[in-house]
Design a protein around this motif. Structure first.
Motif, PDB file in Angstrom:
ATOM      1  N   ASP A  57       0.848  -1.194   0.000  1.00 46.08           N
ATOM      2  CA  ASP A  57       0.000   0.000   0.000  1.00 46.08           C
ATOM      3  C   ASP A  57       0.885   1.246   0.000  1.00 46.08           C
ATOM      4  O   ASP A  57       1.021   1.937   1.013  1.00 46.08           O
ATOM      5  CB  ASP A  57      -0.916  -0.040   1.231  1.00 46.08           C
ATOM      6  CG  ASP A  57      -2.118   0.869   1.069  1.00 46.08           C
ATOM      7  OD1 ASP A  57      -2.131   1.653   0.109  1.00 46.08           O
ATOM      8  OD2 ASP A  57      -3.023   0.799   1.906  1.00 46.08           O
ATOM      9  N   ILE A  58       1.483   1.536  -1.165  1.00 48.25           N
ATOM     10  CA  ILE A  58       2.437   2.643  -1.274  1.00 48.25           C
ATOM     11  C   ILE A  58       1.692   3.968  -1.089  1.00 48.25           C
ATOM     12  O   ILE A  58       0.672   4.196  -1.738  1.00 48.25           O
ATOM     13  CB  ILE A  58       3.131   2.661  -2.654  1.00 48.25           C
ATOM     14  CG1 ILE A  58       3.394   1.254  -3.165  1.00 48.25           C
ATOM     15  CG2 ILE A  58       4.358   3.547  -2.642  1.00 48.25           C
ATOM     16  CD1 ILE A  58       4.453   0.494  -2.518  1.00 48.25           C
ATOM     17  N   GLY A  59       2.204   4.810  -0.236  1.00 50.66           N
ATOM     18  CA  GLY A  59       1.587   6.115  -0.028  1.00 50.66           C
ATOM     19  C   GLY A  59       0.645   6.143   1.161  1.00 50.66           C
ATOM     20  O   GLY A  59       0.359   7.200   1.716  1.00 50.66           O
ATOM     21  N   LEU A  60       0.133   4.996   1.542  1.00 51.88           N
ATOM     22  CA  LEU A  60      -0.760   4.935   2.711  1.00 51.88           C
ATOM     23  C   LEU A  60      -0.333   3.742   3.577  1.00 51.88           C
ATOM     24  O   LEU A  60      -1.125   2.857   3.846  1.00 51.88           O
ATOM     25  CB  LEU A  60      -2.214   4.743   2.267  1.00 51.88           C
ATOM     26  CG  LEU A  60      -2.884   5.892   1.539  1.00 51.88           C
ATOM     27  CD1 LEU A  60      -4.190   5.443   0.916  1.00 51.88           C
ATOM     28  CD2 LEU A  60      -3.145   7.063   2.488  1.00 51.88           C
ATOM     29  N   ARG A  61       0.929   3.759   3.984  1.00 44.89           N
ATOM     30  CA  ARG A  61       1.417   2.559   4.663  1.00 44.89           C
ATOM     31  C   ARG A  61       0.890   2.512   6.096  1.00 44.89           C
ATOM     32  O   ARG A  61       0.792   3.523   6.769  1.00 44.89           O
ATOM     33  CB  ARG A  61       2.949   2.542   4.633  1.00 44.89           C
ATOM     34  CG  ARG A  61       3.599   3.491   5.600  1.00 44.89           C
ATOM     35  CD  ARG A  61       5.071   3.183   5.740  1.00 44.89           C
ATOM     36  NE  ARG A  61       5.700   4.180   6.600  1.00 44.89           N
ATOM     37  CZ  ARG A  61       6.930   4.642   6.395  1.00 44.89           C
ATOM     38  NH1 ARG A  61       7.635   4.238   5.368  1.00 44.89           N
ATOM     39  NH2 ARG A  61       7.437   5.515   7.237  1.00 44.89           N
ATOM     40  N   ASN A  62       0.518   1.321   6.540  1.00 43.60           N
ATOM     41  CA  ASN A  62       0.201   1.166   7.958  1.00 43.60           C
ATOM     42  C   ASN A  62       0.444  -0.232   8.513  1.00 43.60           C
ATOM     43  O   ASN A  62       0.187  -0.466   9.673  1.00 43.60           O
ATOM     44  CB  ASN A  62      -1.225   1.638   8.297  1.00 43.60           C
ATOM     45  CG  ASN A  62      -2.201   1.325   7.194  1.00 43.60           C
ATOM     46  OD1 ASN A  62      -2.060   0.302   6.545  1.00 43.60           O
ATOM     47  ND2 ASN A  62      -3.157   2.191   6.979  1.00 43.60           N
ATOM     48  N   LEU A  63       0.975  -1.115   7.708  1.00 44.01           N
ATOM     49  CA  LEU A  63       1.316  -2.438   8.227  1.00 44.01           C
ATOM     50  C   LEU A  63       2.401  -2.308   9.313  1.00 44.01           C
ATOM     51  O   LEU A  63       2.408  -3.070  10.280  1.00 44.01           O
ATOM     52  CB  LEU A  63       1.801  -3.340   7.085  1.00 44.01           C
ATOM     53  CG  LEU A  63       1.997  -4.810   7.403  1.00 44.01           C
ATOM     54  CD1 LEU A  63       0.716  -5.440   7.916  1.00 44.01           C
ATOM     55  CD2 LEU A  63       2.487  -5.560   6.189  1.00 44.01           C
ATOM     56  N   ASP A  64       3.282  -1.314   9.146  1.00 40.40           N
ATOM     57  CA  ASP A  64       4.341  -1.086  10.137  1.00 40.40           C
ATOM     58  C   ASP A  64       3.758  -0.696  11.490  1.00 40.40           C
ATOM     59  O   ASP A  64       4.259  -1.103  12.544  1.00 40.40           O
ATOM     60  CB  ASP A  64       5.318  -0.017   9.641  1.00 40.40           C
ATOM     61  CG  ASP A  64       4.595   1.258   9.212  1.00 40.40           C
ATOM     62  OD1 ASP A  64       3.435   1.138   8.788  1.00 40.40           O
ATOM     63  OD2 ASP A  64       5.182   2.350   9.310  1.00 40.40           O
ATOM     64  N   LEU A  65       2.645   0.037  11.475  1.00 42.68           N
ATOM     65  CA  LEU A  65       2.004   0.453  12.734  1.00 42.68           C
ATOM     66  C   LEU A  65       1.388  -0.739  13.444  1.00 42.68           C
ATOM     67  O   LEU A  65       1.506  -0.901  14.653  1.00 42.68           O
ATOM     68  CB  LEU A  65       0.913   1.486  12.445  1.00 42.68           C
ATOM     69  CG  LEU A  65       1.385   2.895  12.146  1.00 42.68           C
ATOM     70  CD1 LEU A  65       0.204   3.731  11.684  1.00 42.68           C
ATOM     71  CD2 LEU A  65       2.016   3.515  13.362  1.00 42.68           C
ATOM     72  N   VAL A  66       0.700  -1.588  12.661  1.00 39.07           N
ATOM     73  CA  VAL A  66       0.034  -2.755  13.246  1.00 39.07           C
ATOM     74  C   VAL A  66       1.079  -3.685  13.865  1.00 39.07           C
ATOM     75  O   VAL A  66       0.845  -4.296  14.904  1.00 39.07           O
ATOM     76  CB  VAL A  66      -0.806  -3.493  12.177  1.00 39.07           C
ATOM     77  CG1 VAL A  66      -1.574  -4.641  12.794  1.00 39.07           C
ATOM     78  CG2 VAL A  66      -1.774  -2.542  11.504  1.00 39.07           C
ATOM     79  N   LEU A  67       2.252  -3.764  13.239  1.00 46.16           N
ATOM     80  CA  LEU A  67       3.319  -4.630  13.765  1.00 46.16           C
ATOM     81  C   LEU A  67       4.182  -3.913  14.808  1.00 46.16           C
ATOM     82  O   LEU A  67       5.034  -4.533  15.443  1.00 46.16           O
ATOM     83  CB  LEU A  67       4.202  -5.130  12.614  1.00 46.16           C
ATOM     84  CG  LEU A  67       3.596  -6.204  11.712  1.00 46.16           C
ATOM     85  CD1 LEU A  67       4.427  -6.380  10.463  1.00 46.16           C
ATOM     86  CD2 LEU A  67       3.461  -7.523  12.448  1.00 46.16           C
ATOM     87  N   GLY A  68       3.997  -2.613  14.958  1.00 45.45           N
ATOM     88  CA  GLY A  68       4.773  -1.846  15.934  1.00 45.45           C
ATOM     89  C   GLY A  68       6.208  -1.605  15.499  1.00 45.45           C
ATOM     90  O   GLY A  68       7.129  -1.600  16.315  1.00 45.45           O
ATOM     91  N   LEU A  69       6.433  -1.424  14.195  1.00 46.31           N
ATOM     92  CA  LEU A  69       7.800  -1.262  13.690  1.00 46.31           C
ATOM     93  C   LEU A  69       8.025   0.101  13.036  1.00 46.31           C
ATOM     94  O   LEU A  69       8.993   0.292  12.323  1.00 46.31           O
ATOM     95  CB  LEU A  69       8.101  -2.358  12.659  1.00 46.31           C
ATOM     96  CG  LEU A  69       8.034  -3.803  13.167  1.00 46.31           C
ATOM     97  CD1 LEU A  69       8.159  -4.767  12.016  1.00 46.31           C
ATOM     98  CD2 LEU A  69       9.123  -4.048  14.187  1.00 46.31           C
ATOM     99  N   GLU A  70       7.113   1.061  13.313  1.00 43.56           N
ATOM    100  CA  GLU A  70       7.157   2.317  12.569  1.00 43.56           C
ATOM    101  C   GLU A  70       8.435   3.124  12.800  1.00 43.56           C
ATOM    102  O   GLU A  70       8.892   3.856  11.928  1.00 43.56           O
ATOM    103  CB  GLU A  70       5.912   3.167  12.881  1.00 43.56           C
ATOM    104  CG  GLU A  70       5.805   3.735  14.279  1.00 43.56           C
ATOM    105  CD  GLU A  70       5.233   2.752  15.284  1.00 43.56           C
ATOM    106  OE1 GLU A  70       5.136   1.567  14.935  1.00 43.56           O
ATOM    107  OE2 GLU A  70       4.925   3.159  16.408  1.00 43.56           O
ATOM    108  N   ASN A  71       9.038   2.956  13.993  1.00 41.25           N
ATOM    109  CA  ASN A  71      10.213   3.788  14.279  1.00 41.25           C
ATOM    110  C   ASN A  71      11.526   3.122  13.863  1.00 41.25           C
ATOM    111  O   ASN A  71      12.596   3.602  14.189  1.00 41.25           O
ATOM    112  CB  ASN A  71      10.249   4.157  15.762  1.00 41.25           C
ATOM    113  CG  ASN A  71      10.164   2.918  16.625  1.00 41.25           C
ATOM    114  OD1 ASN A  71      10.059   1.810  16.097  1.00 41.25           O
ATOM    115  ND2 ASN A  71      10.217   3.105  17.932  1.00 41.25           N
TER     116      ASN A  71
END
Lengths: 265, 216
Positions: free
Chosen positions: A41-55
């Motif tokens: 989902d390029i441009g609207l990423r959020n899989l990183d948030l669900v996995l807790g890896l955003e930082n």
């Protein structure tokens, strides 16, 4: 294993594609398989948030496509779950930054190094969807028990058929047995009547899901989560185990019966 | 007034009338004039698209008794009511096979599409003639046909049948669609309306819906 590249899609947005991807990928990684989740989902990423890896994101999929780094270097290793990796999407570009052939190339490079590759598809049926589905061996369609979601899922199944992909499997997400019993929500039979697909699992509505997502901890990590349990079962079914799908029925408690009898809500 | 005759002396001679030229006096006059031609033949009166009255039939019967040259064998019609009336009066009456001929004529120059899959949302099927679907028509799918549409499954999508025609029919084993279009006429349905063994037919400008009680 033939079905190693799994694309999770839905057509409609907000039905729980990313949640299902994150949870099933985590559940398989917990069982010892080496798993990578690709956020398409390029441009609207959020899989990183669900996995807790955003930082922890340094490079993303667009860097890989542009040749800045090889795919392995862009992977983010999950800190809680061993064997789980994330290939994040770019937030600054749009869907046209990754072409179907680019994703096929990335998947081919990763195929030998992992047991499972999950692709989280964007909502919609435009090029982003086509990019996500093209490399997949298996497609999982996520639908909520509501007409809008079912119709969109049906369209997606039709498009997958046109792309000569095998028939998708179905995950029904956010089923509320209480609402079904009251007749406010479609039941599993109603959904299957329209979609007529193989049912991979039924995930019940879980009021704690929002907090799991906000904390970046997938529900499968928690033993007491009702949605987590069913998501773990979905992972088992992907491995070929036969686990019966529970009948989500709801029987009213004594007090509720009494209340209904006297006509108060 | 001239009427058309068809058939042979050996089998029977048919006099063709329809709603535009049916007139008791003129028919009588025509037969009286052609007595010699019709001599010894079996005679049938064909009445298309016109409902007969009981007194008209009786008057005709009385007239045929006076004509000794021919043997009156009965009526032929495409109107059900005429047949029922004749049966009541004890006169032989056949339903004409013109209906069957019409269908045959149509099938020769129009395609019949046979679809062996479920139509999913976004799929569209068009045909100049009939469409037979061995599967479901899901919500959001569309079928456009010049002729009839038969769905051997659930019909939940949009069907437009009988485009540019005056007669057509749509059948489905199970029906739960919001709207249908038959011969250019739109037929809306309520949200929770559902039927088993559904059939909608347009004939003589009238829409007729038949079904068994719904599933809900």
């Amino acid at each position: 294993m033939a079905d190693k590249v799994i694309c999770i899609t839905s057509g409609k947005g907000g039905v729980g594609k990313s949640t299902v991807t994150a949870n099933v990928a985590t559940a398989l990684a917990m069982k010892g398989y080496k798993v990578v989740a690709i956020d398409a989902d390029i441009g609207l990423r959020n899989l990183d948030l669900v996995l807790g890896l955003e930082n922890r994101i340094v490079y993303d999929i667009v860097h890989v496509v542009e040749g800045v780094v090889p795919p392995e270097k862009a992977l983010v290793k999950d800190k809680k779950t061993k064997n789980l990796y994330l290939l994040p999407a770019a937030q600054t570009k749009d869907k046209s930054a990754v072409k179907p052939e680019d994703l096929v190339k990335i998947v081919e490079e990763l195929r030998d190094k992992f047991d499972f590759i999950f692709i989280d598809s964007p909502a919609g049926i435009e090029e982003g969807f086509k990019t996500a589905v093209t490399p997949a061996d298996t497609i999982i369609v996520v639908a909520n028990p509501e007409m809008a979601s079912i119709r969109d899922a049906d369209r997606v199944v039709g498009l997958c058929e046109a792309m000569q992909k095998p028939e998708p499997k179905l995950v029904i997400n956010r089923l509320d047995p209480k609402k079904v019993a009251r007749g406010d929500m479609l039941d599993v039979e109603d959904v299957l009547q329209v979609l007529s697909l193989d049912l991979l699992g039924v995930v019940p509505e879980d009021k704690n899901m929002v907090s799991y997502i906000n904390r970046g901890e997938p529900a499968v990590l928690f033993e007491d989560s009702i949605a987590g349990k069913e998501l773990r079962n979905i992972a088992e079914r992907l491995l070929g185990k036969e686990i019966p799908i529970p009948k989500w029925t709801y029987s009213e408690g004594f007090l509720e019966k009494l209340k209904r009898l006297f006509g108060s809500e | 007034m001239d009427f058309k005759l068809r058939g042979t002396n050996v089998i029977a001679i048919e006099l063709l009338t329809d709603s535009s030229n049916f007139d008791l006096e003129k028919i009588k006059q025509f037969i009286a004039e052609k007595k010699q031609l019709l001599k010894g033949s079996r005679f049938i009166l064909s009445v298309e698209d016109r409902t007969l009255m009981a007194d008209e039939v009786e008057e005709l019967l009385k007239f045929f008794k006076t004509v000794n040259e021919l043997t009156f064998c009965g009526f032929k019609t495409n109107v059900k009511e005429n047949r029922e009336l004749c049966i009541k009066l004890g006169v032989p009456c056949d339903l004409s096979n013109m209906e069957i001929e019409k269908i045959k004529e149509r099938a020769d120059n129009e395609e019949i599409k046979f679809i062996k899959k479920t139509l999913r949302s976004g799929d569209k099927i068009t045909s100049t003639g009939d469409v037979i679907i061995m599967g479901d028509v899901n919500p959001g799918a569309e079928v456009e046909a010049g002729g009839n549409v038969y769905v051997m499954g659930n019909l939940m999508g949009f069907v437009r049948a009988g485009i540019g025609k005056k007669e057509c029919e749509v059948r489905a084993l199970y029906f739960q669609a919001p709207i249908l279009e038959v011969c250019g006429k739109q037929v809306p349905f309520e949200r929770n309306e559902s039927y088993v063994n559904f059939k909608i037919k347009v004939k003589d400008g009238k829409i007729k819906v038949e079904h068994k009680t719904g599933r809900n």
